[in-house]
Write a protein that holds these residues in place. Structure first.
Motif, mmCIF file in Angstrom:
data_model
loop_
_atom_site.group_PDB
_atom_site.id
_atom_site.type_symbol
_atom_site.label_atom_id
_atom_site.label_comp_id
_atom_site.label_asym_id
_atom_site.label_seq_id
_atom_site.Cartn_x
_atom_site.Cartn_y
_atom_site.Cartn_z
ATOM 1 N N LYS A 169 -3.426 7.913 1.677
ATOM 2 C CA LYS A 169 -2.206 8.182 1.168
ATOM 3 C C LYS A 169 -1.834 7.856 -0.129
ATOM 4 O O LYS A 169 -1.711 6.403 -0.084
ATOM 5 C CB LYS A 169 -1.183 8.273 2.215
ATOM 6 C CG LYS A 169 -0.098 9.097 1.912
ATOM 7 C CD LYS A 169 1.048 9.342 3.184
ATOM 8 C CE LYS A 169 1.607 10.405 2.976
ATOM 9 N NZ LYS A 169 2.514 10.602 4.147
ATOM 10 N N SER A 184 10.037 9.157 0.210
ATOM 11 C CA SER A 184 10.332 7.895 0.891
ATOM 12 C C SER A 184 8.864 7.182 0.892
ATOM 13 O O SER A 184 8.699 5.956 0.634
ATOM 14 C CB SER A 184 10.874 7.903 2.073
ATOM 15 O OG SER A 184 10.404 8.714 3.055
ATOM 16 N N TRP A 185 7.852 7.740 1.143
ATOM 17 C CA TRP A 185 6.524 7.288 1.563
ATOM 18 C C TRP A 185 5.991 6.951 0.264
ATOM 19 O O TRP A 185 5.327 5.785 0.022
ATOM 20 C CB TRP A 185 5.607 8.378 2.323
ATOM 21 C CG TRP A 185 5.114 9.455 1.557
ATOM 22 C CD1 TRP A 185 5.888 10.827 1.409
ATOM 23 C CD2 TRP A 185 4.128 9.612 0.512
ATOM 24 N NE1 TRP A 185 5.166 11.577 0.530
ATOM 25 C CE2 TRP A 185 4.288 10.825 -0.103
ATOM 26 C CE3 TRP A 185 3.219 8.776 -0.030
ATOM 27 C CZ2 TRP A 185 3.517 11.276 -1.009
ATOM 28 C CZ3 TRP A 185 2.498 9.083 -1.121
ATOM 29 C CH2 TRP A 185 2.452 10.437 -1.483
ATOM 30 N N GLU A 186 6.148 7.456 -1.002
ATOM 31 C CA GLU A 186 5.975 7.326 -2.269
ATOM 32 C C GLU A 186 6.549 5.968 -2.784
ATOM 33 O O GLU A 186 5.802 4.942 -3.404
ATOM 34 C CB GLU A 186 5.830 8.570 -3.260
ATOM 35 C CG GLU A 186 5.119 8.231 -4.586
ATOM 36 C CD GLU A 186 5.004 9.337 -5.523
ATOM 37 O OE1 GLU A 186 4.964 9.187 -6.435
ATOM 38 O OE2 GLU A 186 4.825 10.541 -4.868
ATOM 39 N N GLU A 217 7.850 3.630 -0.918
ATOM 40 C CA GLU A 217 7.175 2.492 -0.014
ATOM 41 C C GLU A 217 5.879 2.041 -0.645
ATOM 42 O O GLU A 217 5.335 1.028 -0.691
ATOM 43 C CB GLU A 217 6.895 2.944 1.251
ATOM 44 C CG GLU A 217 6.414 1.831 2.424
ATOM 45 C CD GLU A 217 6.428 2.332 3.547
ATOM 46 O OE1 GLU A 217 5.495 1.638 4.321
ATOM 47 O OE2 GLU A 217 7.140 3.418 4.193
ATOM 48 N N TRP A 218 4.973 3.222 -1.169
ATOM 49 C CA TRP A 218 3.577 2.901 -1.653
ATOM 50 C C TRP A 218 3.728 1.918 -2.963
ATOM 51 O O TRP A 218 3.122 1.220 -3.247
ATOM 52 C CB TRP A 218 2.909 4.108 -1.936
ATOM 53 C CG TRP A 218 1.510 3.894 -2.387
ATOM 54 C CD1 TRP A 218 0.439 3.930 -1.342
ATOM 55 C CD2 TRP A 218 0.839 4.129 -3.744
ATOM 56 N NE1 TRP A 218 -0.801 4.010 -1.970
ATOM 57 C CE2 TRP A 218 -0.413 3.779 -3.181
ATOM 58 C CE3 TRP A 218 1.244 3.686 -4.700
ATOM 59 C CZ2 TRP A 218 -1.237 3.689 -4.442
ATOM 60 C CZ3 TRP A 218 0.547 3.577 -5.753
ATOM 61 C CH2 TRP A 218 -0.921 3.648 -5.804
#
Length: 58
Positions: free
Chosen positions: A8, A21-23, A25-26
């Protein structure tokens, strides 16, 4: 050919999307910064990764 769902990462690695939000975090892991620092950098210089890296001193 199917997508590897275990890998991901952002679809466009030249821009930061702070609305996912996941991006966020990444990118924080990638750039070694906090979410607050990342959001402040994007606010200051825009969404282009090269500009955010430069702003963060990376």
């Amino acid at each position: 050919m199917s997508d590897d769902l275990k890998k991901k990462g952002p679809a466009d690695k030249s821009r930061i999307n702070v609305n996912e939000s996941w991006e966020v975090e990444w990118w924080c892991k990638e750039l070694g910064c906090t979410e607050k620092q990342l959001r402040a950098a994007v606010e200051a210089v825009g969404v282009m990764v090269k500009d955010v890296r430069k702003h963060l001193g990376k």
